[in-house]
Motif scaffolding. Structure first.
Motif, mmCIF file in Angstrom:
data_model
loop_
_atom_site.group_PDB
_atom_site.id
_atom_site.type_symbol
_atom_site.label_atom_id
_atom_site.label_comp_id
_atom_site.label_asym_id
_atom_site.label_seq_id
_atom_site.Cartn_x
_atom_site.Cartn_y
_atom_site.Cartn_z
ATOM 1 N N LYS A 167 -37.741 -35.646 -14.625
ATOM 2 C CA LYS A 167 -38.000 -34.264 -14.213
ATOM 3 C C LYS A 167 -39.495 -34.025 -14.024
ATOM 4 O O LYS A 167 -39.919 -33.375 -13.058
ATOM 5 N N LEU A 224 -40.571 -35.580 -10.839
ATOM 6 C CA LEU A 224 -40.151 -34.750 -9.705
ATOM 7 C C LEU A 224 -41.092 -33.560 -9.521
ATOM 8 O O LEU A 224 -41.458 -33.231 -8.391
ATOM 9 N N GLU A 225 -41.452 -32.932 -10.631
ATOM 10 C CA GLU A 225 -42.393 -31.802 -10.559
ATOM 11 C C GLU A 225 -43.726 -32.235 -9.977
ATOM 12 O O GLU A 225 -44.330 -31.518 -9.186
ATOM 13 N N LEU A 242 -44.236 -34.482 -7.849
ATOM 14 C CA LEU A 242 -44.075 -34.765 -6.426
ATOM 15 C C LEU A 242 -44.054 -33.499 -5.588
ATOM 16 O O LEU A 242 -44.278 -33.551 -4.373
ATOM 17 N N SER A 243 -43.785 -32.377 -6.226
ATOM 18 C CA SER A 243 -43.680 -31.110 -5.516
ATOM 19 C C SER A 243 -44.977 -30.804 -4.774
ATOM 20 O O SER A 243 -46.071 -30.846 -5.345
ATOM 21 N N ALA A 292 -43.962 -38.109 -0.631
ATOM 22 C CA ALA A 292 -43.316 -37.802 -1.907
ATOM 23 C C ALA A 292 -41.819 -37.612 -1.717
ATOM 24 O O ALA A 292 -41.026 -37.909 -2.619
ATOM 25 N N ASP A 293 -41.420 -37.146 -0.535
ATOM 26 C CA ASP A 293 -39.995 -36.941 -0.265
ATOM 27 C C ASP A 293 -39.218 -38.251 -0.293
ATOM 28 O O ASP A 293 -38.012 -38.250 -0.537
ATOM 29 N N ARG A 342 -38.263 -38.664 -4.038
ATOM 30 C CA ARG A 342 -37.456 -37.608 -4.642
ATOM 31 C C ARG A 342 -36.003 -38.045 -4.905
ATOM 32 O O ARG A 342 -35.502 -37.864 -6.017
ATOM 33 N N TYR A 391 -35.647 -40.194 -8.131
ATOM 34 C CA TYR A 391 -35.736 -39.489 -9.414
ATOM 35 C C TYR A 391 -34.541 -38.571 -9.637
ATOM 36 O O TYR A 391 -34.081 -38.401 -10.777
ATOM 37 N N GLU A 392 -34.015 -37.985 -8.571
ATOM 38 C CA GLU A 392 -32.814 -37.161 -8.706
ATOM 39 C C GLU A 392 -31.621 -38.015 -9.153
ATOM 40 O O GLU A 392 -30.846 -37.606 -10.021
#
Length: 188
Positions: A137, A140-141, A143-144, A150-151, A154, A157-158
């Motif tokens: 998590k 992921l944060e 990468l925002s 970064a996409d 994503r 990590y999801e």
């Protein structure tokens, strides 16, 4: 009809596992019986070709000294030689009802096959899953707002979060089976 006296207990399931595993490992590395016998003699544990053959056929029991020497000579571990076939969890003298993972953890020295030992094992598994969820998590944060590159990361990590959520659920279910009074772990 004369009664034959039998000394000790007859070989059991665990002896059969060792017999099968010794043969399987020996053959997988292309070693013949004579070579294994010679390696054992060099290691200080004299065992004839006939003795090795009898072990592989399950006709000769393996003591702990034989087990460690054979594992060393075959380049494997004693635990690997003791391991049951995939999906089997029964051992001589050990009550049934354990999961394959619990048996593997026991063989690897990571859990005792007692209620307390297994409760501690599953608590640790749940804590590890919690940690992995939180770490993914956080990643992921971070990468925002990082753009298209970064996409690409994503989905990884999801997927990781979902995998460890499932692991957390599995750990909690087994923990509660073992100890209905246990406190389940939750995602923070």
């Amino acid at each position: 009809m004369e009664n034959e006296r039998q000394r000790g207990n007859p070989p059991g399931l665990t002896n059969n596992y060792v017999a099968q595993n010794v043969r399987k490992v020996r053959q997988s590395i292309g070693m013949d019986l004579r070579s294994l016998s010679e390696k054992l003699t060099e290691a200080g544990r004299k065992l004839s070709v006939s003795g090795v053959s009898k072990i592989e056929l399950g006709d000769r029991r393996v003591d702990v000294d034989d087990l460690t020497a054979i594992a060393y000579a075959l380049g494997t571990t004693p635990a690997a030689l003791l391991a049951p076939p995939e999906g089997d969890t029964a051992f001589t003298g050990v009550p049934t009802g354990h999961t394959t993972e619990e048996v593997q953890a026991w063989l690897g020295g990571d859990a005792a096959l007692t209620q307390a030992g297994l409760v501690a094992y599953w608590q640790q598994q749940a804590q590890d899953a919690q940690f992995e969820i939180e770490a993914a998590k956080l990643k992921l944060e971070s990468l925002s707002g990082q753009g298209a590159a970064a996409d690409l990361f994503r989905p990884h990590y999801e997927e990781r979060i979902e995998r460890f959520r499932a692991r957390l659920q599995e750990s909690n279910l087994r923990l509660l089976e073992l100890d209905p009074a246990a406190r389940p772990f939750s995602e923070s």
